[in-house]
Design an enzyme around this catalytic site. Structure first.
Site, PDB file in Angstrom:
ATOM      1  N   SER A   1      -8.825   3.353  -2.688  1.00  0.00           N
ATOM      2  CA  SER A   1      -8.904   4.030  -1.395  1.00  0.00           C
ATOM      3  C   SER A   1      -9.006   3.033  -0.251  1.00  0.00           C
ATOM      4  O   SER A   1      -9.967   2.272  -0.162  1.00  0.00           O
ATOM      5  CB  SER A   1     -10.113   4.971  -1.374  1.00  0.00           C
ATOM      6  OG  SER A   1     -10.345   5.426  -0.058  1.00  0.00           O
ATOM      7  N   SER A   2      -8.024   3.040   0.655  1.00  0.00           N
ATOM      8  CA  SER A   2      -8.091   2.164   1.824  1.00  0.00           C
ATOM      9  C   SER A   2      -9.242   2.574   2.731  1.00  0.00           C
ATOM     10  O   SER A   2      -9.912   1.726   3.313  1.00  0.00           O
ATOM     11  CB  SER A   2      -6.781   2.210   2.614  1.00  0.00           C
ATOM     12  OG  SER A   2      -5.825   1.409   1.994  1.00  0.00           O
TER      13      SER A   2
ATOM     14  N   HIS B   1       0.857  -1.189   0.000  1.00  0.00           N
ATOM     15  CA  HIS B   1       0.000   0.000   0.000  1.00  0.00           C
ATOM     16  C   HIS B   1       0.895   1.243   0.000  1.00  0.00           C
ATOM     17  O   HIS B   1       1.943   1.260   0.637  1.00  0.00           O
ATOM     18  CB  HIS B   1      -0.902  -0.022   1.237  1.00  0.00           C
ATOM     19  CG  HIS B   1      -1.888   1.085   1.279  1.00  0.00           C
ATOM     20  ND1 HIS B   1      -1.577   2.338   1.740  1.00  0.00           N
ATOM     21  CD2 HIS B   1      -3.187   1.135   0.886  1.00  0.00           C
ATOM     22  CE1 HIS B   1      -2.641   3.110   1.653  1.00  0.00           C
ATOM     23  NE2 HIS B   1      -3.640   2.397   1.131  1.00  0.00           N
TER      24      HIS B   1
ATOM     25  N   GLU C   1       0.735   4.134   1.440  1.00  0.00           N
ATOM     26  CA  GLU C   1       1.039   4.682   2.764  1.00  0.00           C
ATOM     27  C   GLU C   1       2.092   3.839   3.469  1.00  0.00           C
ATOM     28  O   GLU C   1       3.050   4.365   4.034  1.00  0.00           O
ATOM     29  CB  GLU C   1      -0.227   4.761   3.627  1.00  0.00           C
ATOM     30  CG  GLU C   1       0.042   5.273   5.026  1.00  0.00           C
ATOM     31  CD  GLU C   1      -1.172   5.217   5.936  1.00  0.00           C
ATOM     32  OE1 GLU C   1      -0.956   5.177   7.166  1.00  0.00           O
ATOM     33  OE2 GLU C   1      -2.324   5.211   5.441  1.00  0.00           O
TER      34      GLU C   1
END
Length: 194
Positions: A182-183, A85, A87
């Site tokens: 989008s997480s 991911h 982030e």
């Protein structure tokens, strides 16, 4: 790519050529990995749109990493998050690639419990899962003073979960709109889908 391979020629993209009837404002190169812009034609402004919560988390991890650089037994930095991911990749980057990412509880076996540990979380992970992981790790530590964890989960998402869960129970259909990657969207959609 098909034209390049079929004709056996190199092709370059010259961005802006047709718009300004001249040399364009940029061109890609032999590596074909992006545009090179001529800054005498345009002014490029880079805007960092990183979420402030994520930015603060990056700074915290970097601070732990830098402040323990010369320690005899440097702590392991563990990130509870989704491998790959964006982030999480950014968080691991704050440690020059040395942080260990744990995505599922069974991956806890990768942790060296004889060393100090600093545990952080991707901002969109479930709060209960993070607390359970932290408790399990704390029990496994030989010296509990060597274990520190920071609840770095974004409450903008976490605080919506109980309300969204109740809302979805009260309605037969919930239309949920979100970006595919989008997480936050995936986490909230998962709650609606329960």
């Amino acid at each position: 790519q098909r034209i390049r391979d079929g004709l056996g020629i190199e092709i370059y993209d010259i961005y802006g050529l047709t718009e300004i009837y001249g040399p364009g404002i940029g061109i890609n190169c032999d590596k074909q990995s992006g545009m090179h812009y001529w800054d005498d034609y345009i002014y490029i402004e880079i805007i960092d749109a990183t979420c402030p919560v994520v930015l603060k988390l990056q700074q915290r991890i970097r601070q732990v990493y830098e402040s323990t650089r010369n320690c005899e037994q440097r702590p392991q930095i563990i990130i509870f998050g989704k491998k790959g991911h964006a982030e999480v990749n950014g968080l691991v980057g704050q440690t020059e690639g040395t942080a260990l990412v744990i995505e599922r509880p069974e991956e806890i076996e990768k942790v060296d419990f004889s060393r100090p540990i600093r545990l952080f979380s991707q901002t969109t992970m479930p709060v209960d899962d993070f607390r359970e992981l932290a408790a399990t790790m704390c029990r496994r530590m030989q010296c509990r003073e060597d274990f520190e964890f920071k609840d770095t989960i974004c409450r903008q998402v976490a605080n919506r979960i109980p309300h969204l869960r109740e809302f979805s129970r009260q309605h037969d259909v919930v239309l949920f709109v979100s970006g595919k990657k989008s997480s936050n969207g995936k986490a909230l959609f998962g709650v609606c889908h329960e």
